[in-house]
Scaffold this motif. Structure first.
Motif, mmCIF file in Angstrom:
data_model
loop_
_atom_site.group_PDB
_atom_site.id
_atom_site.type_symbol
_atom_site.label_atom_id
_atom_site.label_comp_id
_atom_site.label_asym_id
_atom_site.label_seq_id
_atom_site.Cartn_x
_atom_site.Cartn_y
_atom_site.Cartn_z
ATOM 1 N N ALA A 284 0.838 -1.202 0.000
ATOM 2 C CA ALA A 284 0.000 0.000 0.000
ATOM 3 C C ALA A 284 0.868 1.245 0.000
ATOM 4 C CB ALA A 284 -0.932 0.016 1.222
ATOM 5 N N VAL A 285 0.371 2.274 -0.666
ATOM 6 C CA VAL A 285 1.070 3.564 -0.765
ATOM 7 C C VAL A 285 0.056 4.678 -0.544
ATOM 8 C CG1 VAL A 285 2.330 5.135 -2.284
ATOM 9 C CG2 VAL A 285 2.840 2.689 -2.333
ATOM 10 N N ALA A 286 0.459 5.672 0.239
ATOM 11 C CA ALA A 286 -0.362 6.863 0.444
ATOM 12 C C ALA A 286 0.451 8.093 0.065
ATOM 13 C CB ALA A 286 -0.816 6.964 1.900
ATOM 14 N N ILE A 287 -0.139 8.956 -0.734
ATOM 15 C CA ILE A 287 0.481 10.224 -1.103
ATOM 16 C C ILE A 287 -0.327 11.335 -0.432
ATOM 17 C CG2 ILE A 287 1.246 11.714 -2.981
ATOM 18 C CD1 ILE A 287 1.051 9.259 -4.843
ATOM 19 N N ILE A 288 0.346 12.167 0.344
ATOM 20 C CA ILE A 288 -0.317 13.175 1.166
ATOM 21 C C ILE A 288 0.132 14.568 0.751
ATOM 22 C CG2 ILE A 288 -0.506 14.114 3.511
ATOM 23 C CD1 ILE A 288 -2.015 11.567 3.299
ATOM 24 N N LYS A 289 -0.809 15.481 0.753
ATOM 25 C CA LYS A 289 -0.498 16.896 0.512
ATOM 26 C C LYS A 289 -1.323 17.721 1.501
ATOM 27 C CE LYS A 289 1.656 19.893 -2.255
ATOM 28 N NZ LYS A 289 1.280 19.909 -3.682
ATOM 29 N N HIS A 290 -0.653 18.560 2.282
ATOM 30 C CA HIS A 290 -1.329 19.389 3.280
ATOM 31 C C HIS A 290 -2.218 18.546 4.204
ATOM 32 C CE1 HIS A 290 0.339 22.868 1.421
ATOM 33 N NE2 HIS A 290 -0.338 22.716 0.288
ATOM 34 N N ALA A 291 -1.662 17.418 4.660
ATOM 35 C CA ALA A 291 -2.283 16.509 5.632
ATOM 36 C C ALA A 291 -3.495 15.766 5.099
ATOM 37 C CB ALA A 291 -2.637 17.248 6.921
ATOM 38 N N LEU A 302 4.766 -2.472 -4.440
ATOM 39 C CA LEU A 302 4.753 -1.050 -4.103
ATOM 40 C C LEU A 302 4.739 -0.192 -5.361
ATOM 41 C CD1 LEU A 302 7.229 -0.839 -1.085
ATOM 42 C CD2 LEU A 302 4.746 -0.569 -1.025
ATOM 43 N N ARG A 303 5.445 -0.629 -6.378
ATOM 44 C CA ARG A 303 5.463 0.135 -7.623
ATOM 45 C C ARG A 303 4.053 0.244 -8.197
ATOM 46 N NH1 ARG A 303 5.560 -0.768 -13.100
ATOM 47 N NH2 ARG A 303 6.735 0.763 -14.341
ATOM 48 N N GLU A 304 3.341 -0.886 -8.260
ATOM 49 C CA GLU A 304 1.973 -0.871 -8.783
ATOM 50 C C GLU A 304 1.081 0.010 -7.916
ATOM 51 O OE1 GLU A 304 -1.845 -3.841 -8.876
ATOM 52 O OE2 GLU A 304 0.113 -4.741 -9.337
ATOM 53 N N ALA A 305 1.203 -0.122 -6.600
ATOM 54 C CA ALA A 305 0.379 0.675 -5.697
ATOM 55 C C ALA A 305 0.680 2.161 -5.859
ATOM 56 C CB ALA A 305 0.605 0.233 -4.256
ATOM 57 N N TYR A 306 1.954 2.514 -6.006
ATOM 58 C CA TYR A 306 2.316 3.919 -6.161
ATOM 59 C C TYR A 306 1.730 4.499 -7.444
ATOM 60 C CZ TYR A 306 4.939 8.146 -7.123
ATOM 61 O OH TYR A 306 5.268 9.441 -7.429
ATOM 62 N N LEU A 307 1.845 3.784 -8.546
ATOM 63 C CA LEU A 307 1.337 4.300 -9.814
ATOM 64 C C LEU A 307 -0.177 4.472 -9.771
ATOM 65 C CD1 LEU A 307 3.578 2.309 -12.324
ATOM 66 C CD2 LEU A 307 3.689 4.746 -11.785
ATOM 67 N N LYS A 308 -0.886 3.544 -9.113
ATOM 68 C CA LYS A 308 -2.339 3.680 -8.955
ATOM 69 C C LYS A 308 -2.684 4.890 -8.090
ATOM 70 C CE LYS A 308 -4.697 -0.124 -8.086
ATOM 71 N NZ LYS A 308 -5.020 -1.448 -7.434
ATOM 72 N N LEU A 328 10.909 -0.147 1.175
ATOM 73 C CA LEU A 328 11.049 0.553 -0.099
ATOM 74 C C LEU A 328 12.060 -0.181 -0.962
ATOM 75 C CD1 LEU A 328 10.617 3.049 -1.956
ATOM 76 C CD2 LEU A 328 12.509 4.129 -0.713
ATOM 77 N N ASP A 329 11.608 -0.668 -2.123
ATOM 78 C CA ASP A 329 12.508 -1.374 -3.036
ATOM 79 C C ASP A 329 12.905 -0.478 -4.199
ATOM 80 O OD1 ASP A 329 10.325 -1.458 -4.870
ATOM 81 O OD2 ASP A 329 9.614 -3.318 -3.970
ATOM 82 N N ALA A 330 13.844 -0.944 -4.987
ATOM 83 C CA ALA A 330 14.392 -0.128 -6.069
ATOM 84 C C ALA A 330 13.333 0.216 -7.109
ATOM 85 C CB ALA A 330 15.563 -0.857 -6.727
ATOM 86 N N GLU A 331 12.451 -0.755 -7.426
ATOM 87 C CA GLU A 331 11.441 -0.512 -8.453
ATOM 88 C C GLU A 331 10.495 0.619 -8.054
ATOM 89 O OE1 GLU A 331 12.282 -3.447 -7.216
ATOM 90 O OE2 GLU A 331 13.320 -4.305 -8.957
ATOM 91 N N ALA A 332 10.067 0.617 -6.804
ATOM 92 C CA ALA A 332 9.190 1.690 -6.330
ATOM 93 C C ALA A 332 9.944 3.010 -6.256
ATOM 94 C CB ALA A 332 8.614 1.325 -4.965
ATOM 95 N N ALA A 333 11.184 2.968 -5.765
ATOM 96 C CA ALA A 333 11.982 4.188 -5.643
ATOM 97 C C ALA A 333 12.176 4.868 -6.995
ATOM 98 C CB ALA A 333 13.328 3.867 -5.018
ATOM 99 N N GLU A 334 12.412 4.077 -8.037
ATOM 100 C CA GLU A 334 12.613 4.642 -9.367
ATOM 101 C C GLU A 334 11.383 5.420 -9.846
ATOM 102 O OE1 GLU A 334 13.622 1.294 -11.756
ATOM 103 O OE2 GLU A 334 15.771 1.389 -11.288
ATOM 104 N N GLU A 335 10.204 4.928 -9.533
ATOM 105 C CA GLU A 335 8.979 5.633 -9.931
ATOM 106 C C GLU A 335 8.744 6.877 -9.074
ATOM 107 O OE1 GLU A 335 7.172 5.189 -12.482
ATOM 108 O OE2 GLU A 335 8.014 3.288 -13.171
#
Length: 538
Positions: A284-291, A302-308, A328-335
């Motif tokens: 799972a990945v969460a992207i946060i902006k201003h809380a 993680l890569r798939e979750a991040y792109l979604k 955090l793996d390399a594939e997710a970090a690259e994205e």
């Protein structure tokens, strides 16, 4: 009744001729004691501290020699004696105090070095009740407070970090310490005992399950001074209280510039959200902006979750915080590094991933060693004018709730999975909160609006913008589900979701007009589930 002051002016410089050292944390002790002895300061000490100093070949006088009384009761009673406290509290320019000191053979002590039994550490370790109680220091705080009160004549040092400053100041003033320096040490000492007592009283409240004690005390230690607060004209500091809950306060920063006030606030929000997802079940990945989350998703990696997650609102994700529930793996970090990101926080990071992030020198990478438990009890504190609001952490988890289908049509299995996913997210969105989700990814988020209808429309508008950016023919909310953090007071909020293309709804229920909302859902073939739990977040 207040004690009348005699208004005896404090001297500026007080020569340090005698020092009492009694420390639990012996970091730097021997070097400090050696420097004091070299400067001609007589050393007095207790128990293990005295043994350590003597073992280093430094002359030291045991406190029992000073008091004429041995340490008793496993060391519980050693410094609680007039020969010690008279030496600390005596006002030397007061004729009556000076006469009493001479009459009873009390020798003044000019410098006290005390750090307290490690109560906070023992408490955090999960030790048994009796062990925690045994680490409540009594004599230490008494000496600290006595010395700090009488800072006109006594300097009090409560942590090894101040040893160097004491030695430098002594050297600069011919073996004396100035009043301003003693005042600063005293202020720090009172703050230390306040935080110590706050930890003890807080522990007792937890142990005894006293939810709202008559008196509340909170304490913390300065972790770092911020460049500024929410805005450049506001000052700010980051304090830690010893809580071991994995998160920004306990994380190791592997790289990047100093965290800002807003970084810490947003990173905490991001990691608390991603902690809702069991890493053994899903990435799972969460992207946060201003809380607020601008994108959250689950995936096989993680890569798939991040792109979604990124696809939900790529515009808002710029300059955001990325939280992950797995290493955090390399594939997710690259994205992730392809989009400007302020902070990445994860339980761990592979060497390859850390190397990829390192190419972005300002990007902060934090590793915590674990995830916060969404079910864990705790307290949250908010300041208001004249007081504090204190409440329990919102530790309700959708998997534990008794979900009730209230419409003629029940959700499909896929819809139910998305409904639970969306409600997890709504818990972490500022109220009024509306979350659209599809295939375990957010497709639209509406946050912080005064009207729930507005939140629904904003979320739908976000989904339309994301669809256009990705080249989709229709908004991502078509065929989605929707979660609301609180009940729909009128059917209009539900109808806005229907208009956006949602096929199922999850909400707490409990409105006087629930029947009207259910009727509207049935008329449009919408499945609706009540949770019985509200997730307001302000």
């Amino acid at each position: 009744m207040a004690v009348a002051a005699k208004n005896i002016p404090a001297p500026d410089l007080v020569p340090v001729r005698r020092a009492l050292l009694s420390v639990s944390d012996k970091t730097g002790l021997i070097d400090f004691a050696a420097a004091l002895a070299k400067a001609g300061v007589e050393l007095i000490s207790t128990g293990g501290t005295a043994k350590s100093i003597a073992a280093a070949g430094i002359a030291v006088r045991d406190v029992s020699e000073l008091t004429g009384f041995p340490e008793i009761m496993d060391g519980r009673v050693k410094t609680l004696h007039p020969s010690v406290h008279g030496a600390l509290l005596g006002v030397r320019d007061d004729p009556e105090h000076a006469a009493a000191m001479r009459e009873h053979g009390i020798e003044p002590i000019d410098l006290v070095v005390v750090n307290l039994y490690p109560f906070e550490e023992v408490r955090a370790s999960g030790a048994a009740y009796t062990a925690v109680v045994e680490n409540i220091d009594i004599g230490g705080p008494a000496m600290v407070r006595a010395s700090a009160k009488n800072h006109a004549y006594v300097a009090i040092v409560t942590e090894p970090e101040d040893y160097a400053a004491v030695l430098e100041t002594l050297a600069a003033n011919g073996g004396a310490l100035p009043l301003d320096f003693r005042k600063r040490l005293a202020a720090k000492a009172f703050a230390r005992t306040a935080a110590y007592d706050a930890a003890i009283s807080g522990w007792f409240a937890e142990e005894l399950k006293i939810e709202q004690p008559s008196w509340r005390a909170f304490g913390g230690r300065l972790h770092s001074v911020m460049r500024y607060g929410e805005n450049p004209h506001q000052s700010a500091g980051f304090y830690v209280n010893g809580d071991k809950r994995p998160g920004v306060a306990t994380a190791r920063q592997l790289q990047g510039k100093q965290l800002s006030y807003n970084n810490i606030n947003d990173t905490d929000a991001a990691y608390e959200l991603v902690g809702e997802f069991d890493p053994a079940r899903t990435a799972a990945v969460a992207i946060i902006k201003h809380a607020n989350p601008c994108g959250v998703a689950e995936g096989a990696s993680l890569r798939e979750a991040y792109l979604k997650a990124l696809a939900c609102d790529p515009v808002s994700a710029f300059g955001g915080i990325v939280a992950l529930n797995r290493l955090l793996d390399a594939e997710a970090a690259e994205e992730i590094v392809k989009t400007f990101t302020e902070v990445i926080i994860a339980p761990e990071a592979s060497e390859a991933a850390a190397a990829i992030v390192a190419a972005k020198k300002n990007l902060r990478l934090l590793v915590t060693g674990g995830l916060p438990d969404p079910r864990q009890a705790g307290i949250m504190v908010k300041s208001v004018a004249g007081g504090l609001l204190v409440q329990g952490r919102d530790n309700a988890v959708v998997d534990d709730l008794d979900l009730k289908v209230v419409t003629r049509r029940a959700p499909t299995e896929a819809e139910m999975a998305d409904l639970k996913f969306a409600f997890r997210i709504a818990k972490h969105v500022k109220s009024n909160a509306i979350v659209y989700a599809k295939d375990r990814a957010t497709v639209g988020v509406g946050a912080g609006q005064m009207s729930r209808v507005d939140s629904s429309r904003i979320a739908a508008r976000k989904a339309l913008d994301a669809a256009e950016a990705a080249g989709h023919a229709e908004p991502l909310t078509r065929g989605s589900v929707v979660a609301s953090d609180a009940f729909f007071p009128f059917a209009d909020g539900l109808l806005a979701a229907v208009e956006a293309g949602a096929t199922a709804v999850i909400q707490p229920g409990g409105s006087m007009r629930d029947e009207d909302v259910i009727k509207a859902a049935d008329e449009h073939g919408i499945a609706m589930v009540f949770t019985g739990i509200r997730h307001f977040r302000h």
